[in-house]
Design a protein around this motif. Structure first.
Motif, PDB file in Angstrom:
ATOM      1  N   VAL A  58     -15.968  40.339  21.339  1.00 36.87           N
ATOM      2  CA  VAL A  58     -16.592  41.685  20.226  1.00 36.87           C
ATOM      3  C   VAL A  58     -16.397  42.981  19.540  1.00 36.87           C
ATOM      4  CG1 VAL A  58     -19.257  43.790  21.048  1.00 36.87           C
ATOM      5  CG2 VAL A  58     -18.704  40.925  21.567  1.00 36.87           C
ATOM      6  N   ARG A  59     -16.515  43.116  19.032  1.00 39.05           N
ATOM      7  CA  ARG A  59     -16.009  44.745  18.425  1.00 39.05           C
ATOM      8  C   ARG A  59     -16.963  45.957  18.033  1.00 39.05           C
ATOM      9  NH1 ARG A  59     -11.064  41.995  15.469  1.00 39.05           N
ATOM     10  NH2 ARG A  59      -9.629  41.559  17.356  1.00 39.05           N
ATOM     11  N   LYS A  60     -16.396  47.119  18.422  1.00 38.65           N
ATOM     12  CA  LYS A  60     -18.120  47.983  17.646  1.00 38.65           C
ATOM     13  C   LYS A  60     -17.538  48.973  16.725  1.00 38.65           C
ATOM     14  CE  LYS A  60     -20.035  47.656  21.857  1.00 38.65           C
ATOM     15  NZ  LYS A  60     -21.690  47.049  22.605  1.00 38.65           N
ATOM     16  N   TYR A  61     -18.566  49.090  15.699  1.00 38.55           N
ATOM     17  CA  TYR A  61     -17.907  50.146  15.013  1.00 38.55           C
ATOM     18  C   TYR A  61     -18.921  51.070  14.599  1.00 38.55           C
ATOM     19  CZ  TYR A  61     -14.499  46.339  14.338  1.00 38.55           C
ATOM     20  OH  TYR A  61     -13.450  45.679  13.631  1.00 38.55           O
ATOM     21  N   GLU A  62     -18.516  52.129  14.195  1.00 37.22           N
ATOM     22  CA  GLU A  62     -20.329  53.244  13.397  1.00 37.22           C
ATOM     23  C   GLU A  62     -20.632  52.887  12.967  1.00 37.22           C
ATOM     24  OE1 GLU A  62     -19.588  57.286  13.980  1.00 37.22           O
ATOM     25  OE2 GLU A  62     -18.316  57.621  15.174  1.00 37.22           O
ATOM     26  N   LEU A  63     -19.920  52.522  12.002  1.00 39.77           N
ATOM     27  CA  LEU A  63     -20.915  51.931  10.583  1.00 39.77           C
ATOM     28  C   LEU A  63     -19.792  50.724   9.708  1.00 39.77           C
ATOM     29  CD1 LEU A  63     -20.925  56.018   8.636  1.00 39.77           C
ATOM     30  CD2 LEU A  63     -22.685  54.109   9.627  1.00 39.77           C
ATOM     31  N   LEU A  64     -20.743  50.447   9.140  1.00 37.62           N
ATOM     32  CA  LEU A  64     -20.042  48.535   8.664  1.00 37.62           C
ATOM     33  C   LEU A  64     -21.400  48.636   7.627  1.00 37.62           C
ATOM     34  CD1 LEU A  64     -17.862  46.120   9.341  1.00 37.62           C
ATOM     35  CD2 LEU A  64     -20.140  45.378   9.835  1.00 37.62           C
ATOM     36  N   PHE A  65     -20.253  48.250   6.260  1.00 41.41           N
ATOM     37  CA  PHE A  65     -20.799  47.208   4.833  1.00 41.41           C
ATOM     38  C   PHE A  65     -21.054  46.266   5.067  1.00 41.41           C
ATOM     39  CE2 PHE A  65     -20.809  45.946   1.219  1.00 41.41           C
ATOM     40  CZ  PHE A  65     -21.383  46.228   0.192  1.00 41.41           C
ATOM     41  N   LEU A  66     -21.925  45.786   4.906  1.00 42.46           N
ATOM     42  CA  LEU A  66     -22.271  43.930   4.640  1.00 42.46           C
ATOM     43  C   LEU A  66     -22.520  44.049   3.905  1.00 42.46           C
ATOM     44  CD1 LEU A  66     -22.101  41.779   6.377  1.00 42.46           C
ATOM     45  CD2 LEU A  66     -23.798  42.394   7.518  1.00 42.46           C
ATOM     46  N   ASN A  67     -21.392  42.723   2.907  1.00 39.94           N
ATOM     47  CA  ASN A  67     -22.001  42.466   1.921  1.00 39.94           C
ATOM     48  C   ASN A  67     -23.477  41.130   1.573  1.00 39.94           C
ATOM     49  OD1 ASN A  67     -21.859  41.100  -0.006  1.00 39.94           O
ATOM     50  ND2 ASN A  67     -20.231  41.364  -0.834  1.00 39.94           N
ATOM     51  N   GLY A  68     -23.822  41.503   1.085  1.00 38.84           N
ATOM     52  CA  GLY A  68     -25.782  40.707   0.838  1.00 38.84           C
ATOM     53  C   GLY A  68     -25.044  39.204   0.814  1.00 38.84           C
ATOM     54  N   PHE A  69     -23.852  38.532   0.549  1.00 38.38           N
ATOM     55  CA  PHE A  69     -23.480  37.407   0.328  1.00 38.38           C
ATOM     56  C   PHE A  69     -23.176  36.764   1.111  1.00 38.38           C
ATOM     57  CE2 PHE A  69     -20.498  34.633  -0.955  1.00 38.38           C
ATOM     58  CZ  PHE A  69     -21.699  33.044  -2.225  1.00 38.38           C
ATOM     59  N   LYS A  70     -22.593  37.327   2.016  1.00 36.28           N
ATOM     60  CA  LYS A  70     -22.479  36.594   3.564  1.00 36.28           C
ATOM     61  C   LYS A  70     -23.590  36.847   4.214  1.00 36.28           C
ATOM     62  CE  LYS A  70     -17.764  37.810   2.378  1.00 36.28           C
ATOM     63  NZ  LYS A  70     -16.033  36.837   1.793  1.00 36.28           N
ATOM     64  N   ILE A  71     -24.344  36.457   4.122  1.00 39.41           N
ATOM     65  CA  ILE A  71     -25.933  36.685   5.589  1.00 39.41           C
ATOM     66  C   ILE A  71     -25.900  35.049   5.185  1.00 39.41           C
ATOM     67  CG2 ILE A  71     -27.761  37.400   5.871  1.00 39.41           C
ATOM     68  CD1 ILE A  71     -27.336  40.015   4.924  1.00 39.41           C
ATOM     69  N   ARG A  72     -26.417  34.409   6.719  1.00 39.74           N
ATOM     70  CA  ARG A  72     -26.942  33.404   6.536  1.00 39.74           C
ATOM     71  C   ARG A  72     -27.872  32.980   6.800  1.00 39.74           C
ATOM     72  NH1 ARG A  72     -22.928  29.640   9.513  1.00 39.74           N
ATOM     73  NH2 ARG A  72     -22.018  29.074   7.916  1.00 39.74           N
ATOM     74  N   PHE A  73     -27.897  33.812   8.268  1.00 38.52           N
ATOM     75  CA  PHE A  73     -29.000  33.954   8.993  1.00 38.52           C
ATOM     76  C   PHE A  73     -29.702  35.290   9.014  1.00 38.52           C
ATOM     77  CE2 PHE A  73     -27.854  30.089  10.400  1.00 38.52           C
ATOM     78  CZ  PHE A  73     -28.319  28.922   9.707  1.00 38.52           C
ATOM     79  N   VAL A  74     -30.831  35.922   8.933  1.00 40.76           N
ATOM     80  CA  VAL A  74     -31.708  37.307  10.051  1.00 40.76           C
ATOM     81  C   VAL A  74     -31.947  36.860  10.728  1.00 40.76           C
ATOM     82  CG1 VAL A  74     -32.707  39.240   9.673  1.00 40.76           C
ATOM     83  CG2 VAL A  74     -31.471  38.360   7.559  1.00 40.76           C
ATOM     84  N   ASP A  75     -31.910  37.519  11.942  1.00 40.64           N
ATOM     85  CA  ASP A  75     -32.423  37.398  13.617  1.00 40.64           C
ATOM     86  C   ASP A  75     -33.861  38.652  13.096  1.00 40.64           C
ATOM     87  OD1 ASP A  75     -33.850  36.875  15.851  1.00 40.64           O
ATOM     88  OD2 ASP A  75     -32.040  37.170  16.777  1.00 40.64           O
ATOM     89  N   ILE A  76     -34.280  37.768  12.502  1.00 38.20           N
ATOM     90  CA  ILE A  76     -35.886  39.530  12.155  1.00 38.20           C
ATOM     91  C   ILE A  76     -36.240  39.507  14.101  1.00 38.20           C
ATOM     92  CG2 ILE A  76     -38.553  39.919  11.760  1.00 38.20           C
ATOM     93  CD1 ILE A  76     -37.479  37.987   9.247  1.00 38.20           C
ATOM     94  N   PRO A  77     -36.932  41.099  14.107  1.00 36.64           N
ATOM     95  CA  PRO A  77     -36.851  41.139  15.637  1.00 36.64           C
ATOM     96  C   PRO A  77     -38.187  41.171  15.819  1.00 36.64           C
ATOM     97  CG  PRO A  77     -35.684  42.900  14.816  1.00 36.64           C
ATOM     98  CD  PRO A  77     -35.656  42.006  13.977  1.00 36.64           C
ATOM     99  N   ASP A  78     -38.915  40.863  17.090  1.00 34.75           N
ATOM    100  CA  ASP A  78     -40.033  40.206  17.516  1.00 34.75           C
ATOM    101  C   ASP A  78     -41.426  41.211  16.646  1.00 34.75           C
ATOM    102  OD1 ASP A  78     -39.638  37.929  18.548  1.00 34.75           O
ATOM    103  OD2 ASP A  78     -39.790  38.938  20.420  1.00 34.75           O
ATOM    104  N   SER A  79     -40.753  42.251  17.444  1.00 33.14           N
ATOM    105  CA  SER A  79     -41.676  44.077  16.588  1.00 33.14           C
ATOM    106  C   SER A  79     -42.062  43.906  15.382  1.00 33.14           C
ATOM    107  CB  SER A  79     -40.920  45.170  17.066  1.00 33.14           C
ATOM    108  OG  SER A  79     -39.753  45.684  16.457  1.00 33.14           O
ATOM    109  N   VAL A  80     -41.796  42.976  14.625  1.00 29.70           N
ATOM    110  CA  VAL A  80     -41.788  43.853  13.034  1.00 29.70           C
ATOM    111  C   VAL A  80     -42.391  42.602  12.474  1.00 29.70           C
ATOM    112  CG1 VAL A  80     -40.753  42.877  10.253  1.00 29.70           C
ATOM    113  CG2 VAL A  80     -39.636  44.345  12.377  1.00 29.70           C
TER     114      VAL A  80
END
Length: 106
Positions: A58-80
């Motif tokens: 595990v590595r920690k970062y303050e900010l990160l840009f994530l390219n949408g093309f790289k996303i396979r799954f989204v774990d939607i929080p139960d609160s949503v």
């Protein structure tokens, strides 16, 4: 893809989760957990307070840009509440479209 179709994709749900901590599984077997700061129609994201896990490391970062093309799954929080979030984003899209049409007419 037209504007209407973009309003009805998973991207609008991601936008509705602005400010929430969300976990994403990527195509390269990594998982990324962070708070959504910005999201666009292509699911490109800017995340804060990020933890990136790859093969148990595990590595920690303050900010990160994530390219949408790289996303396979989204774990939607139960609160949503997915239905409410989609209704809210669809209403915002319709309102923005009406403003644009009105501005163009004048």
């Amino acid at each position: 893809m037209g504007r209407r179709k973009k309003a009805l994709t998973l991207a609008c749900l991601i936008k509705a989760m602005h400010g929430l901590e969300v976990r994403f599984e990527l195509r390269n077997e990594m998982s990324v957990t962070g708070t959504i700061e910005l999201a666009d129609d292509n699911m490109n994201l800017e995340l804060s307070n990020v933890a990136v896990e790859h093969f148990g490391v595990v590595r920690k970062y303050e900010l990160l840009f994530l390219n949408g093309f790289k996303i396979r799954f989204v774990d939607i929080p139960d609160s949503v509440d997915v239905g409410h979030a989609l209704e809210k984003m669809t209403a915002e899209h319709v309102r923005d479209k009406a403003k644009a049409a009105k501005a163009q007419a004048t």
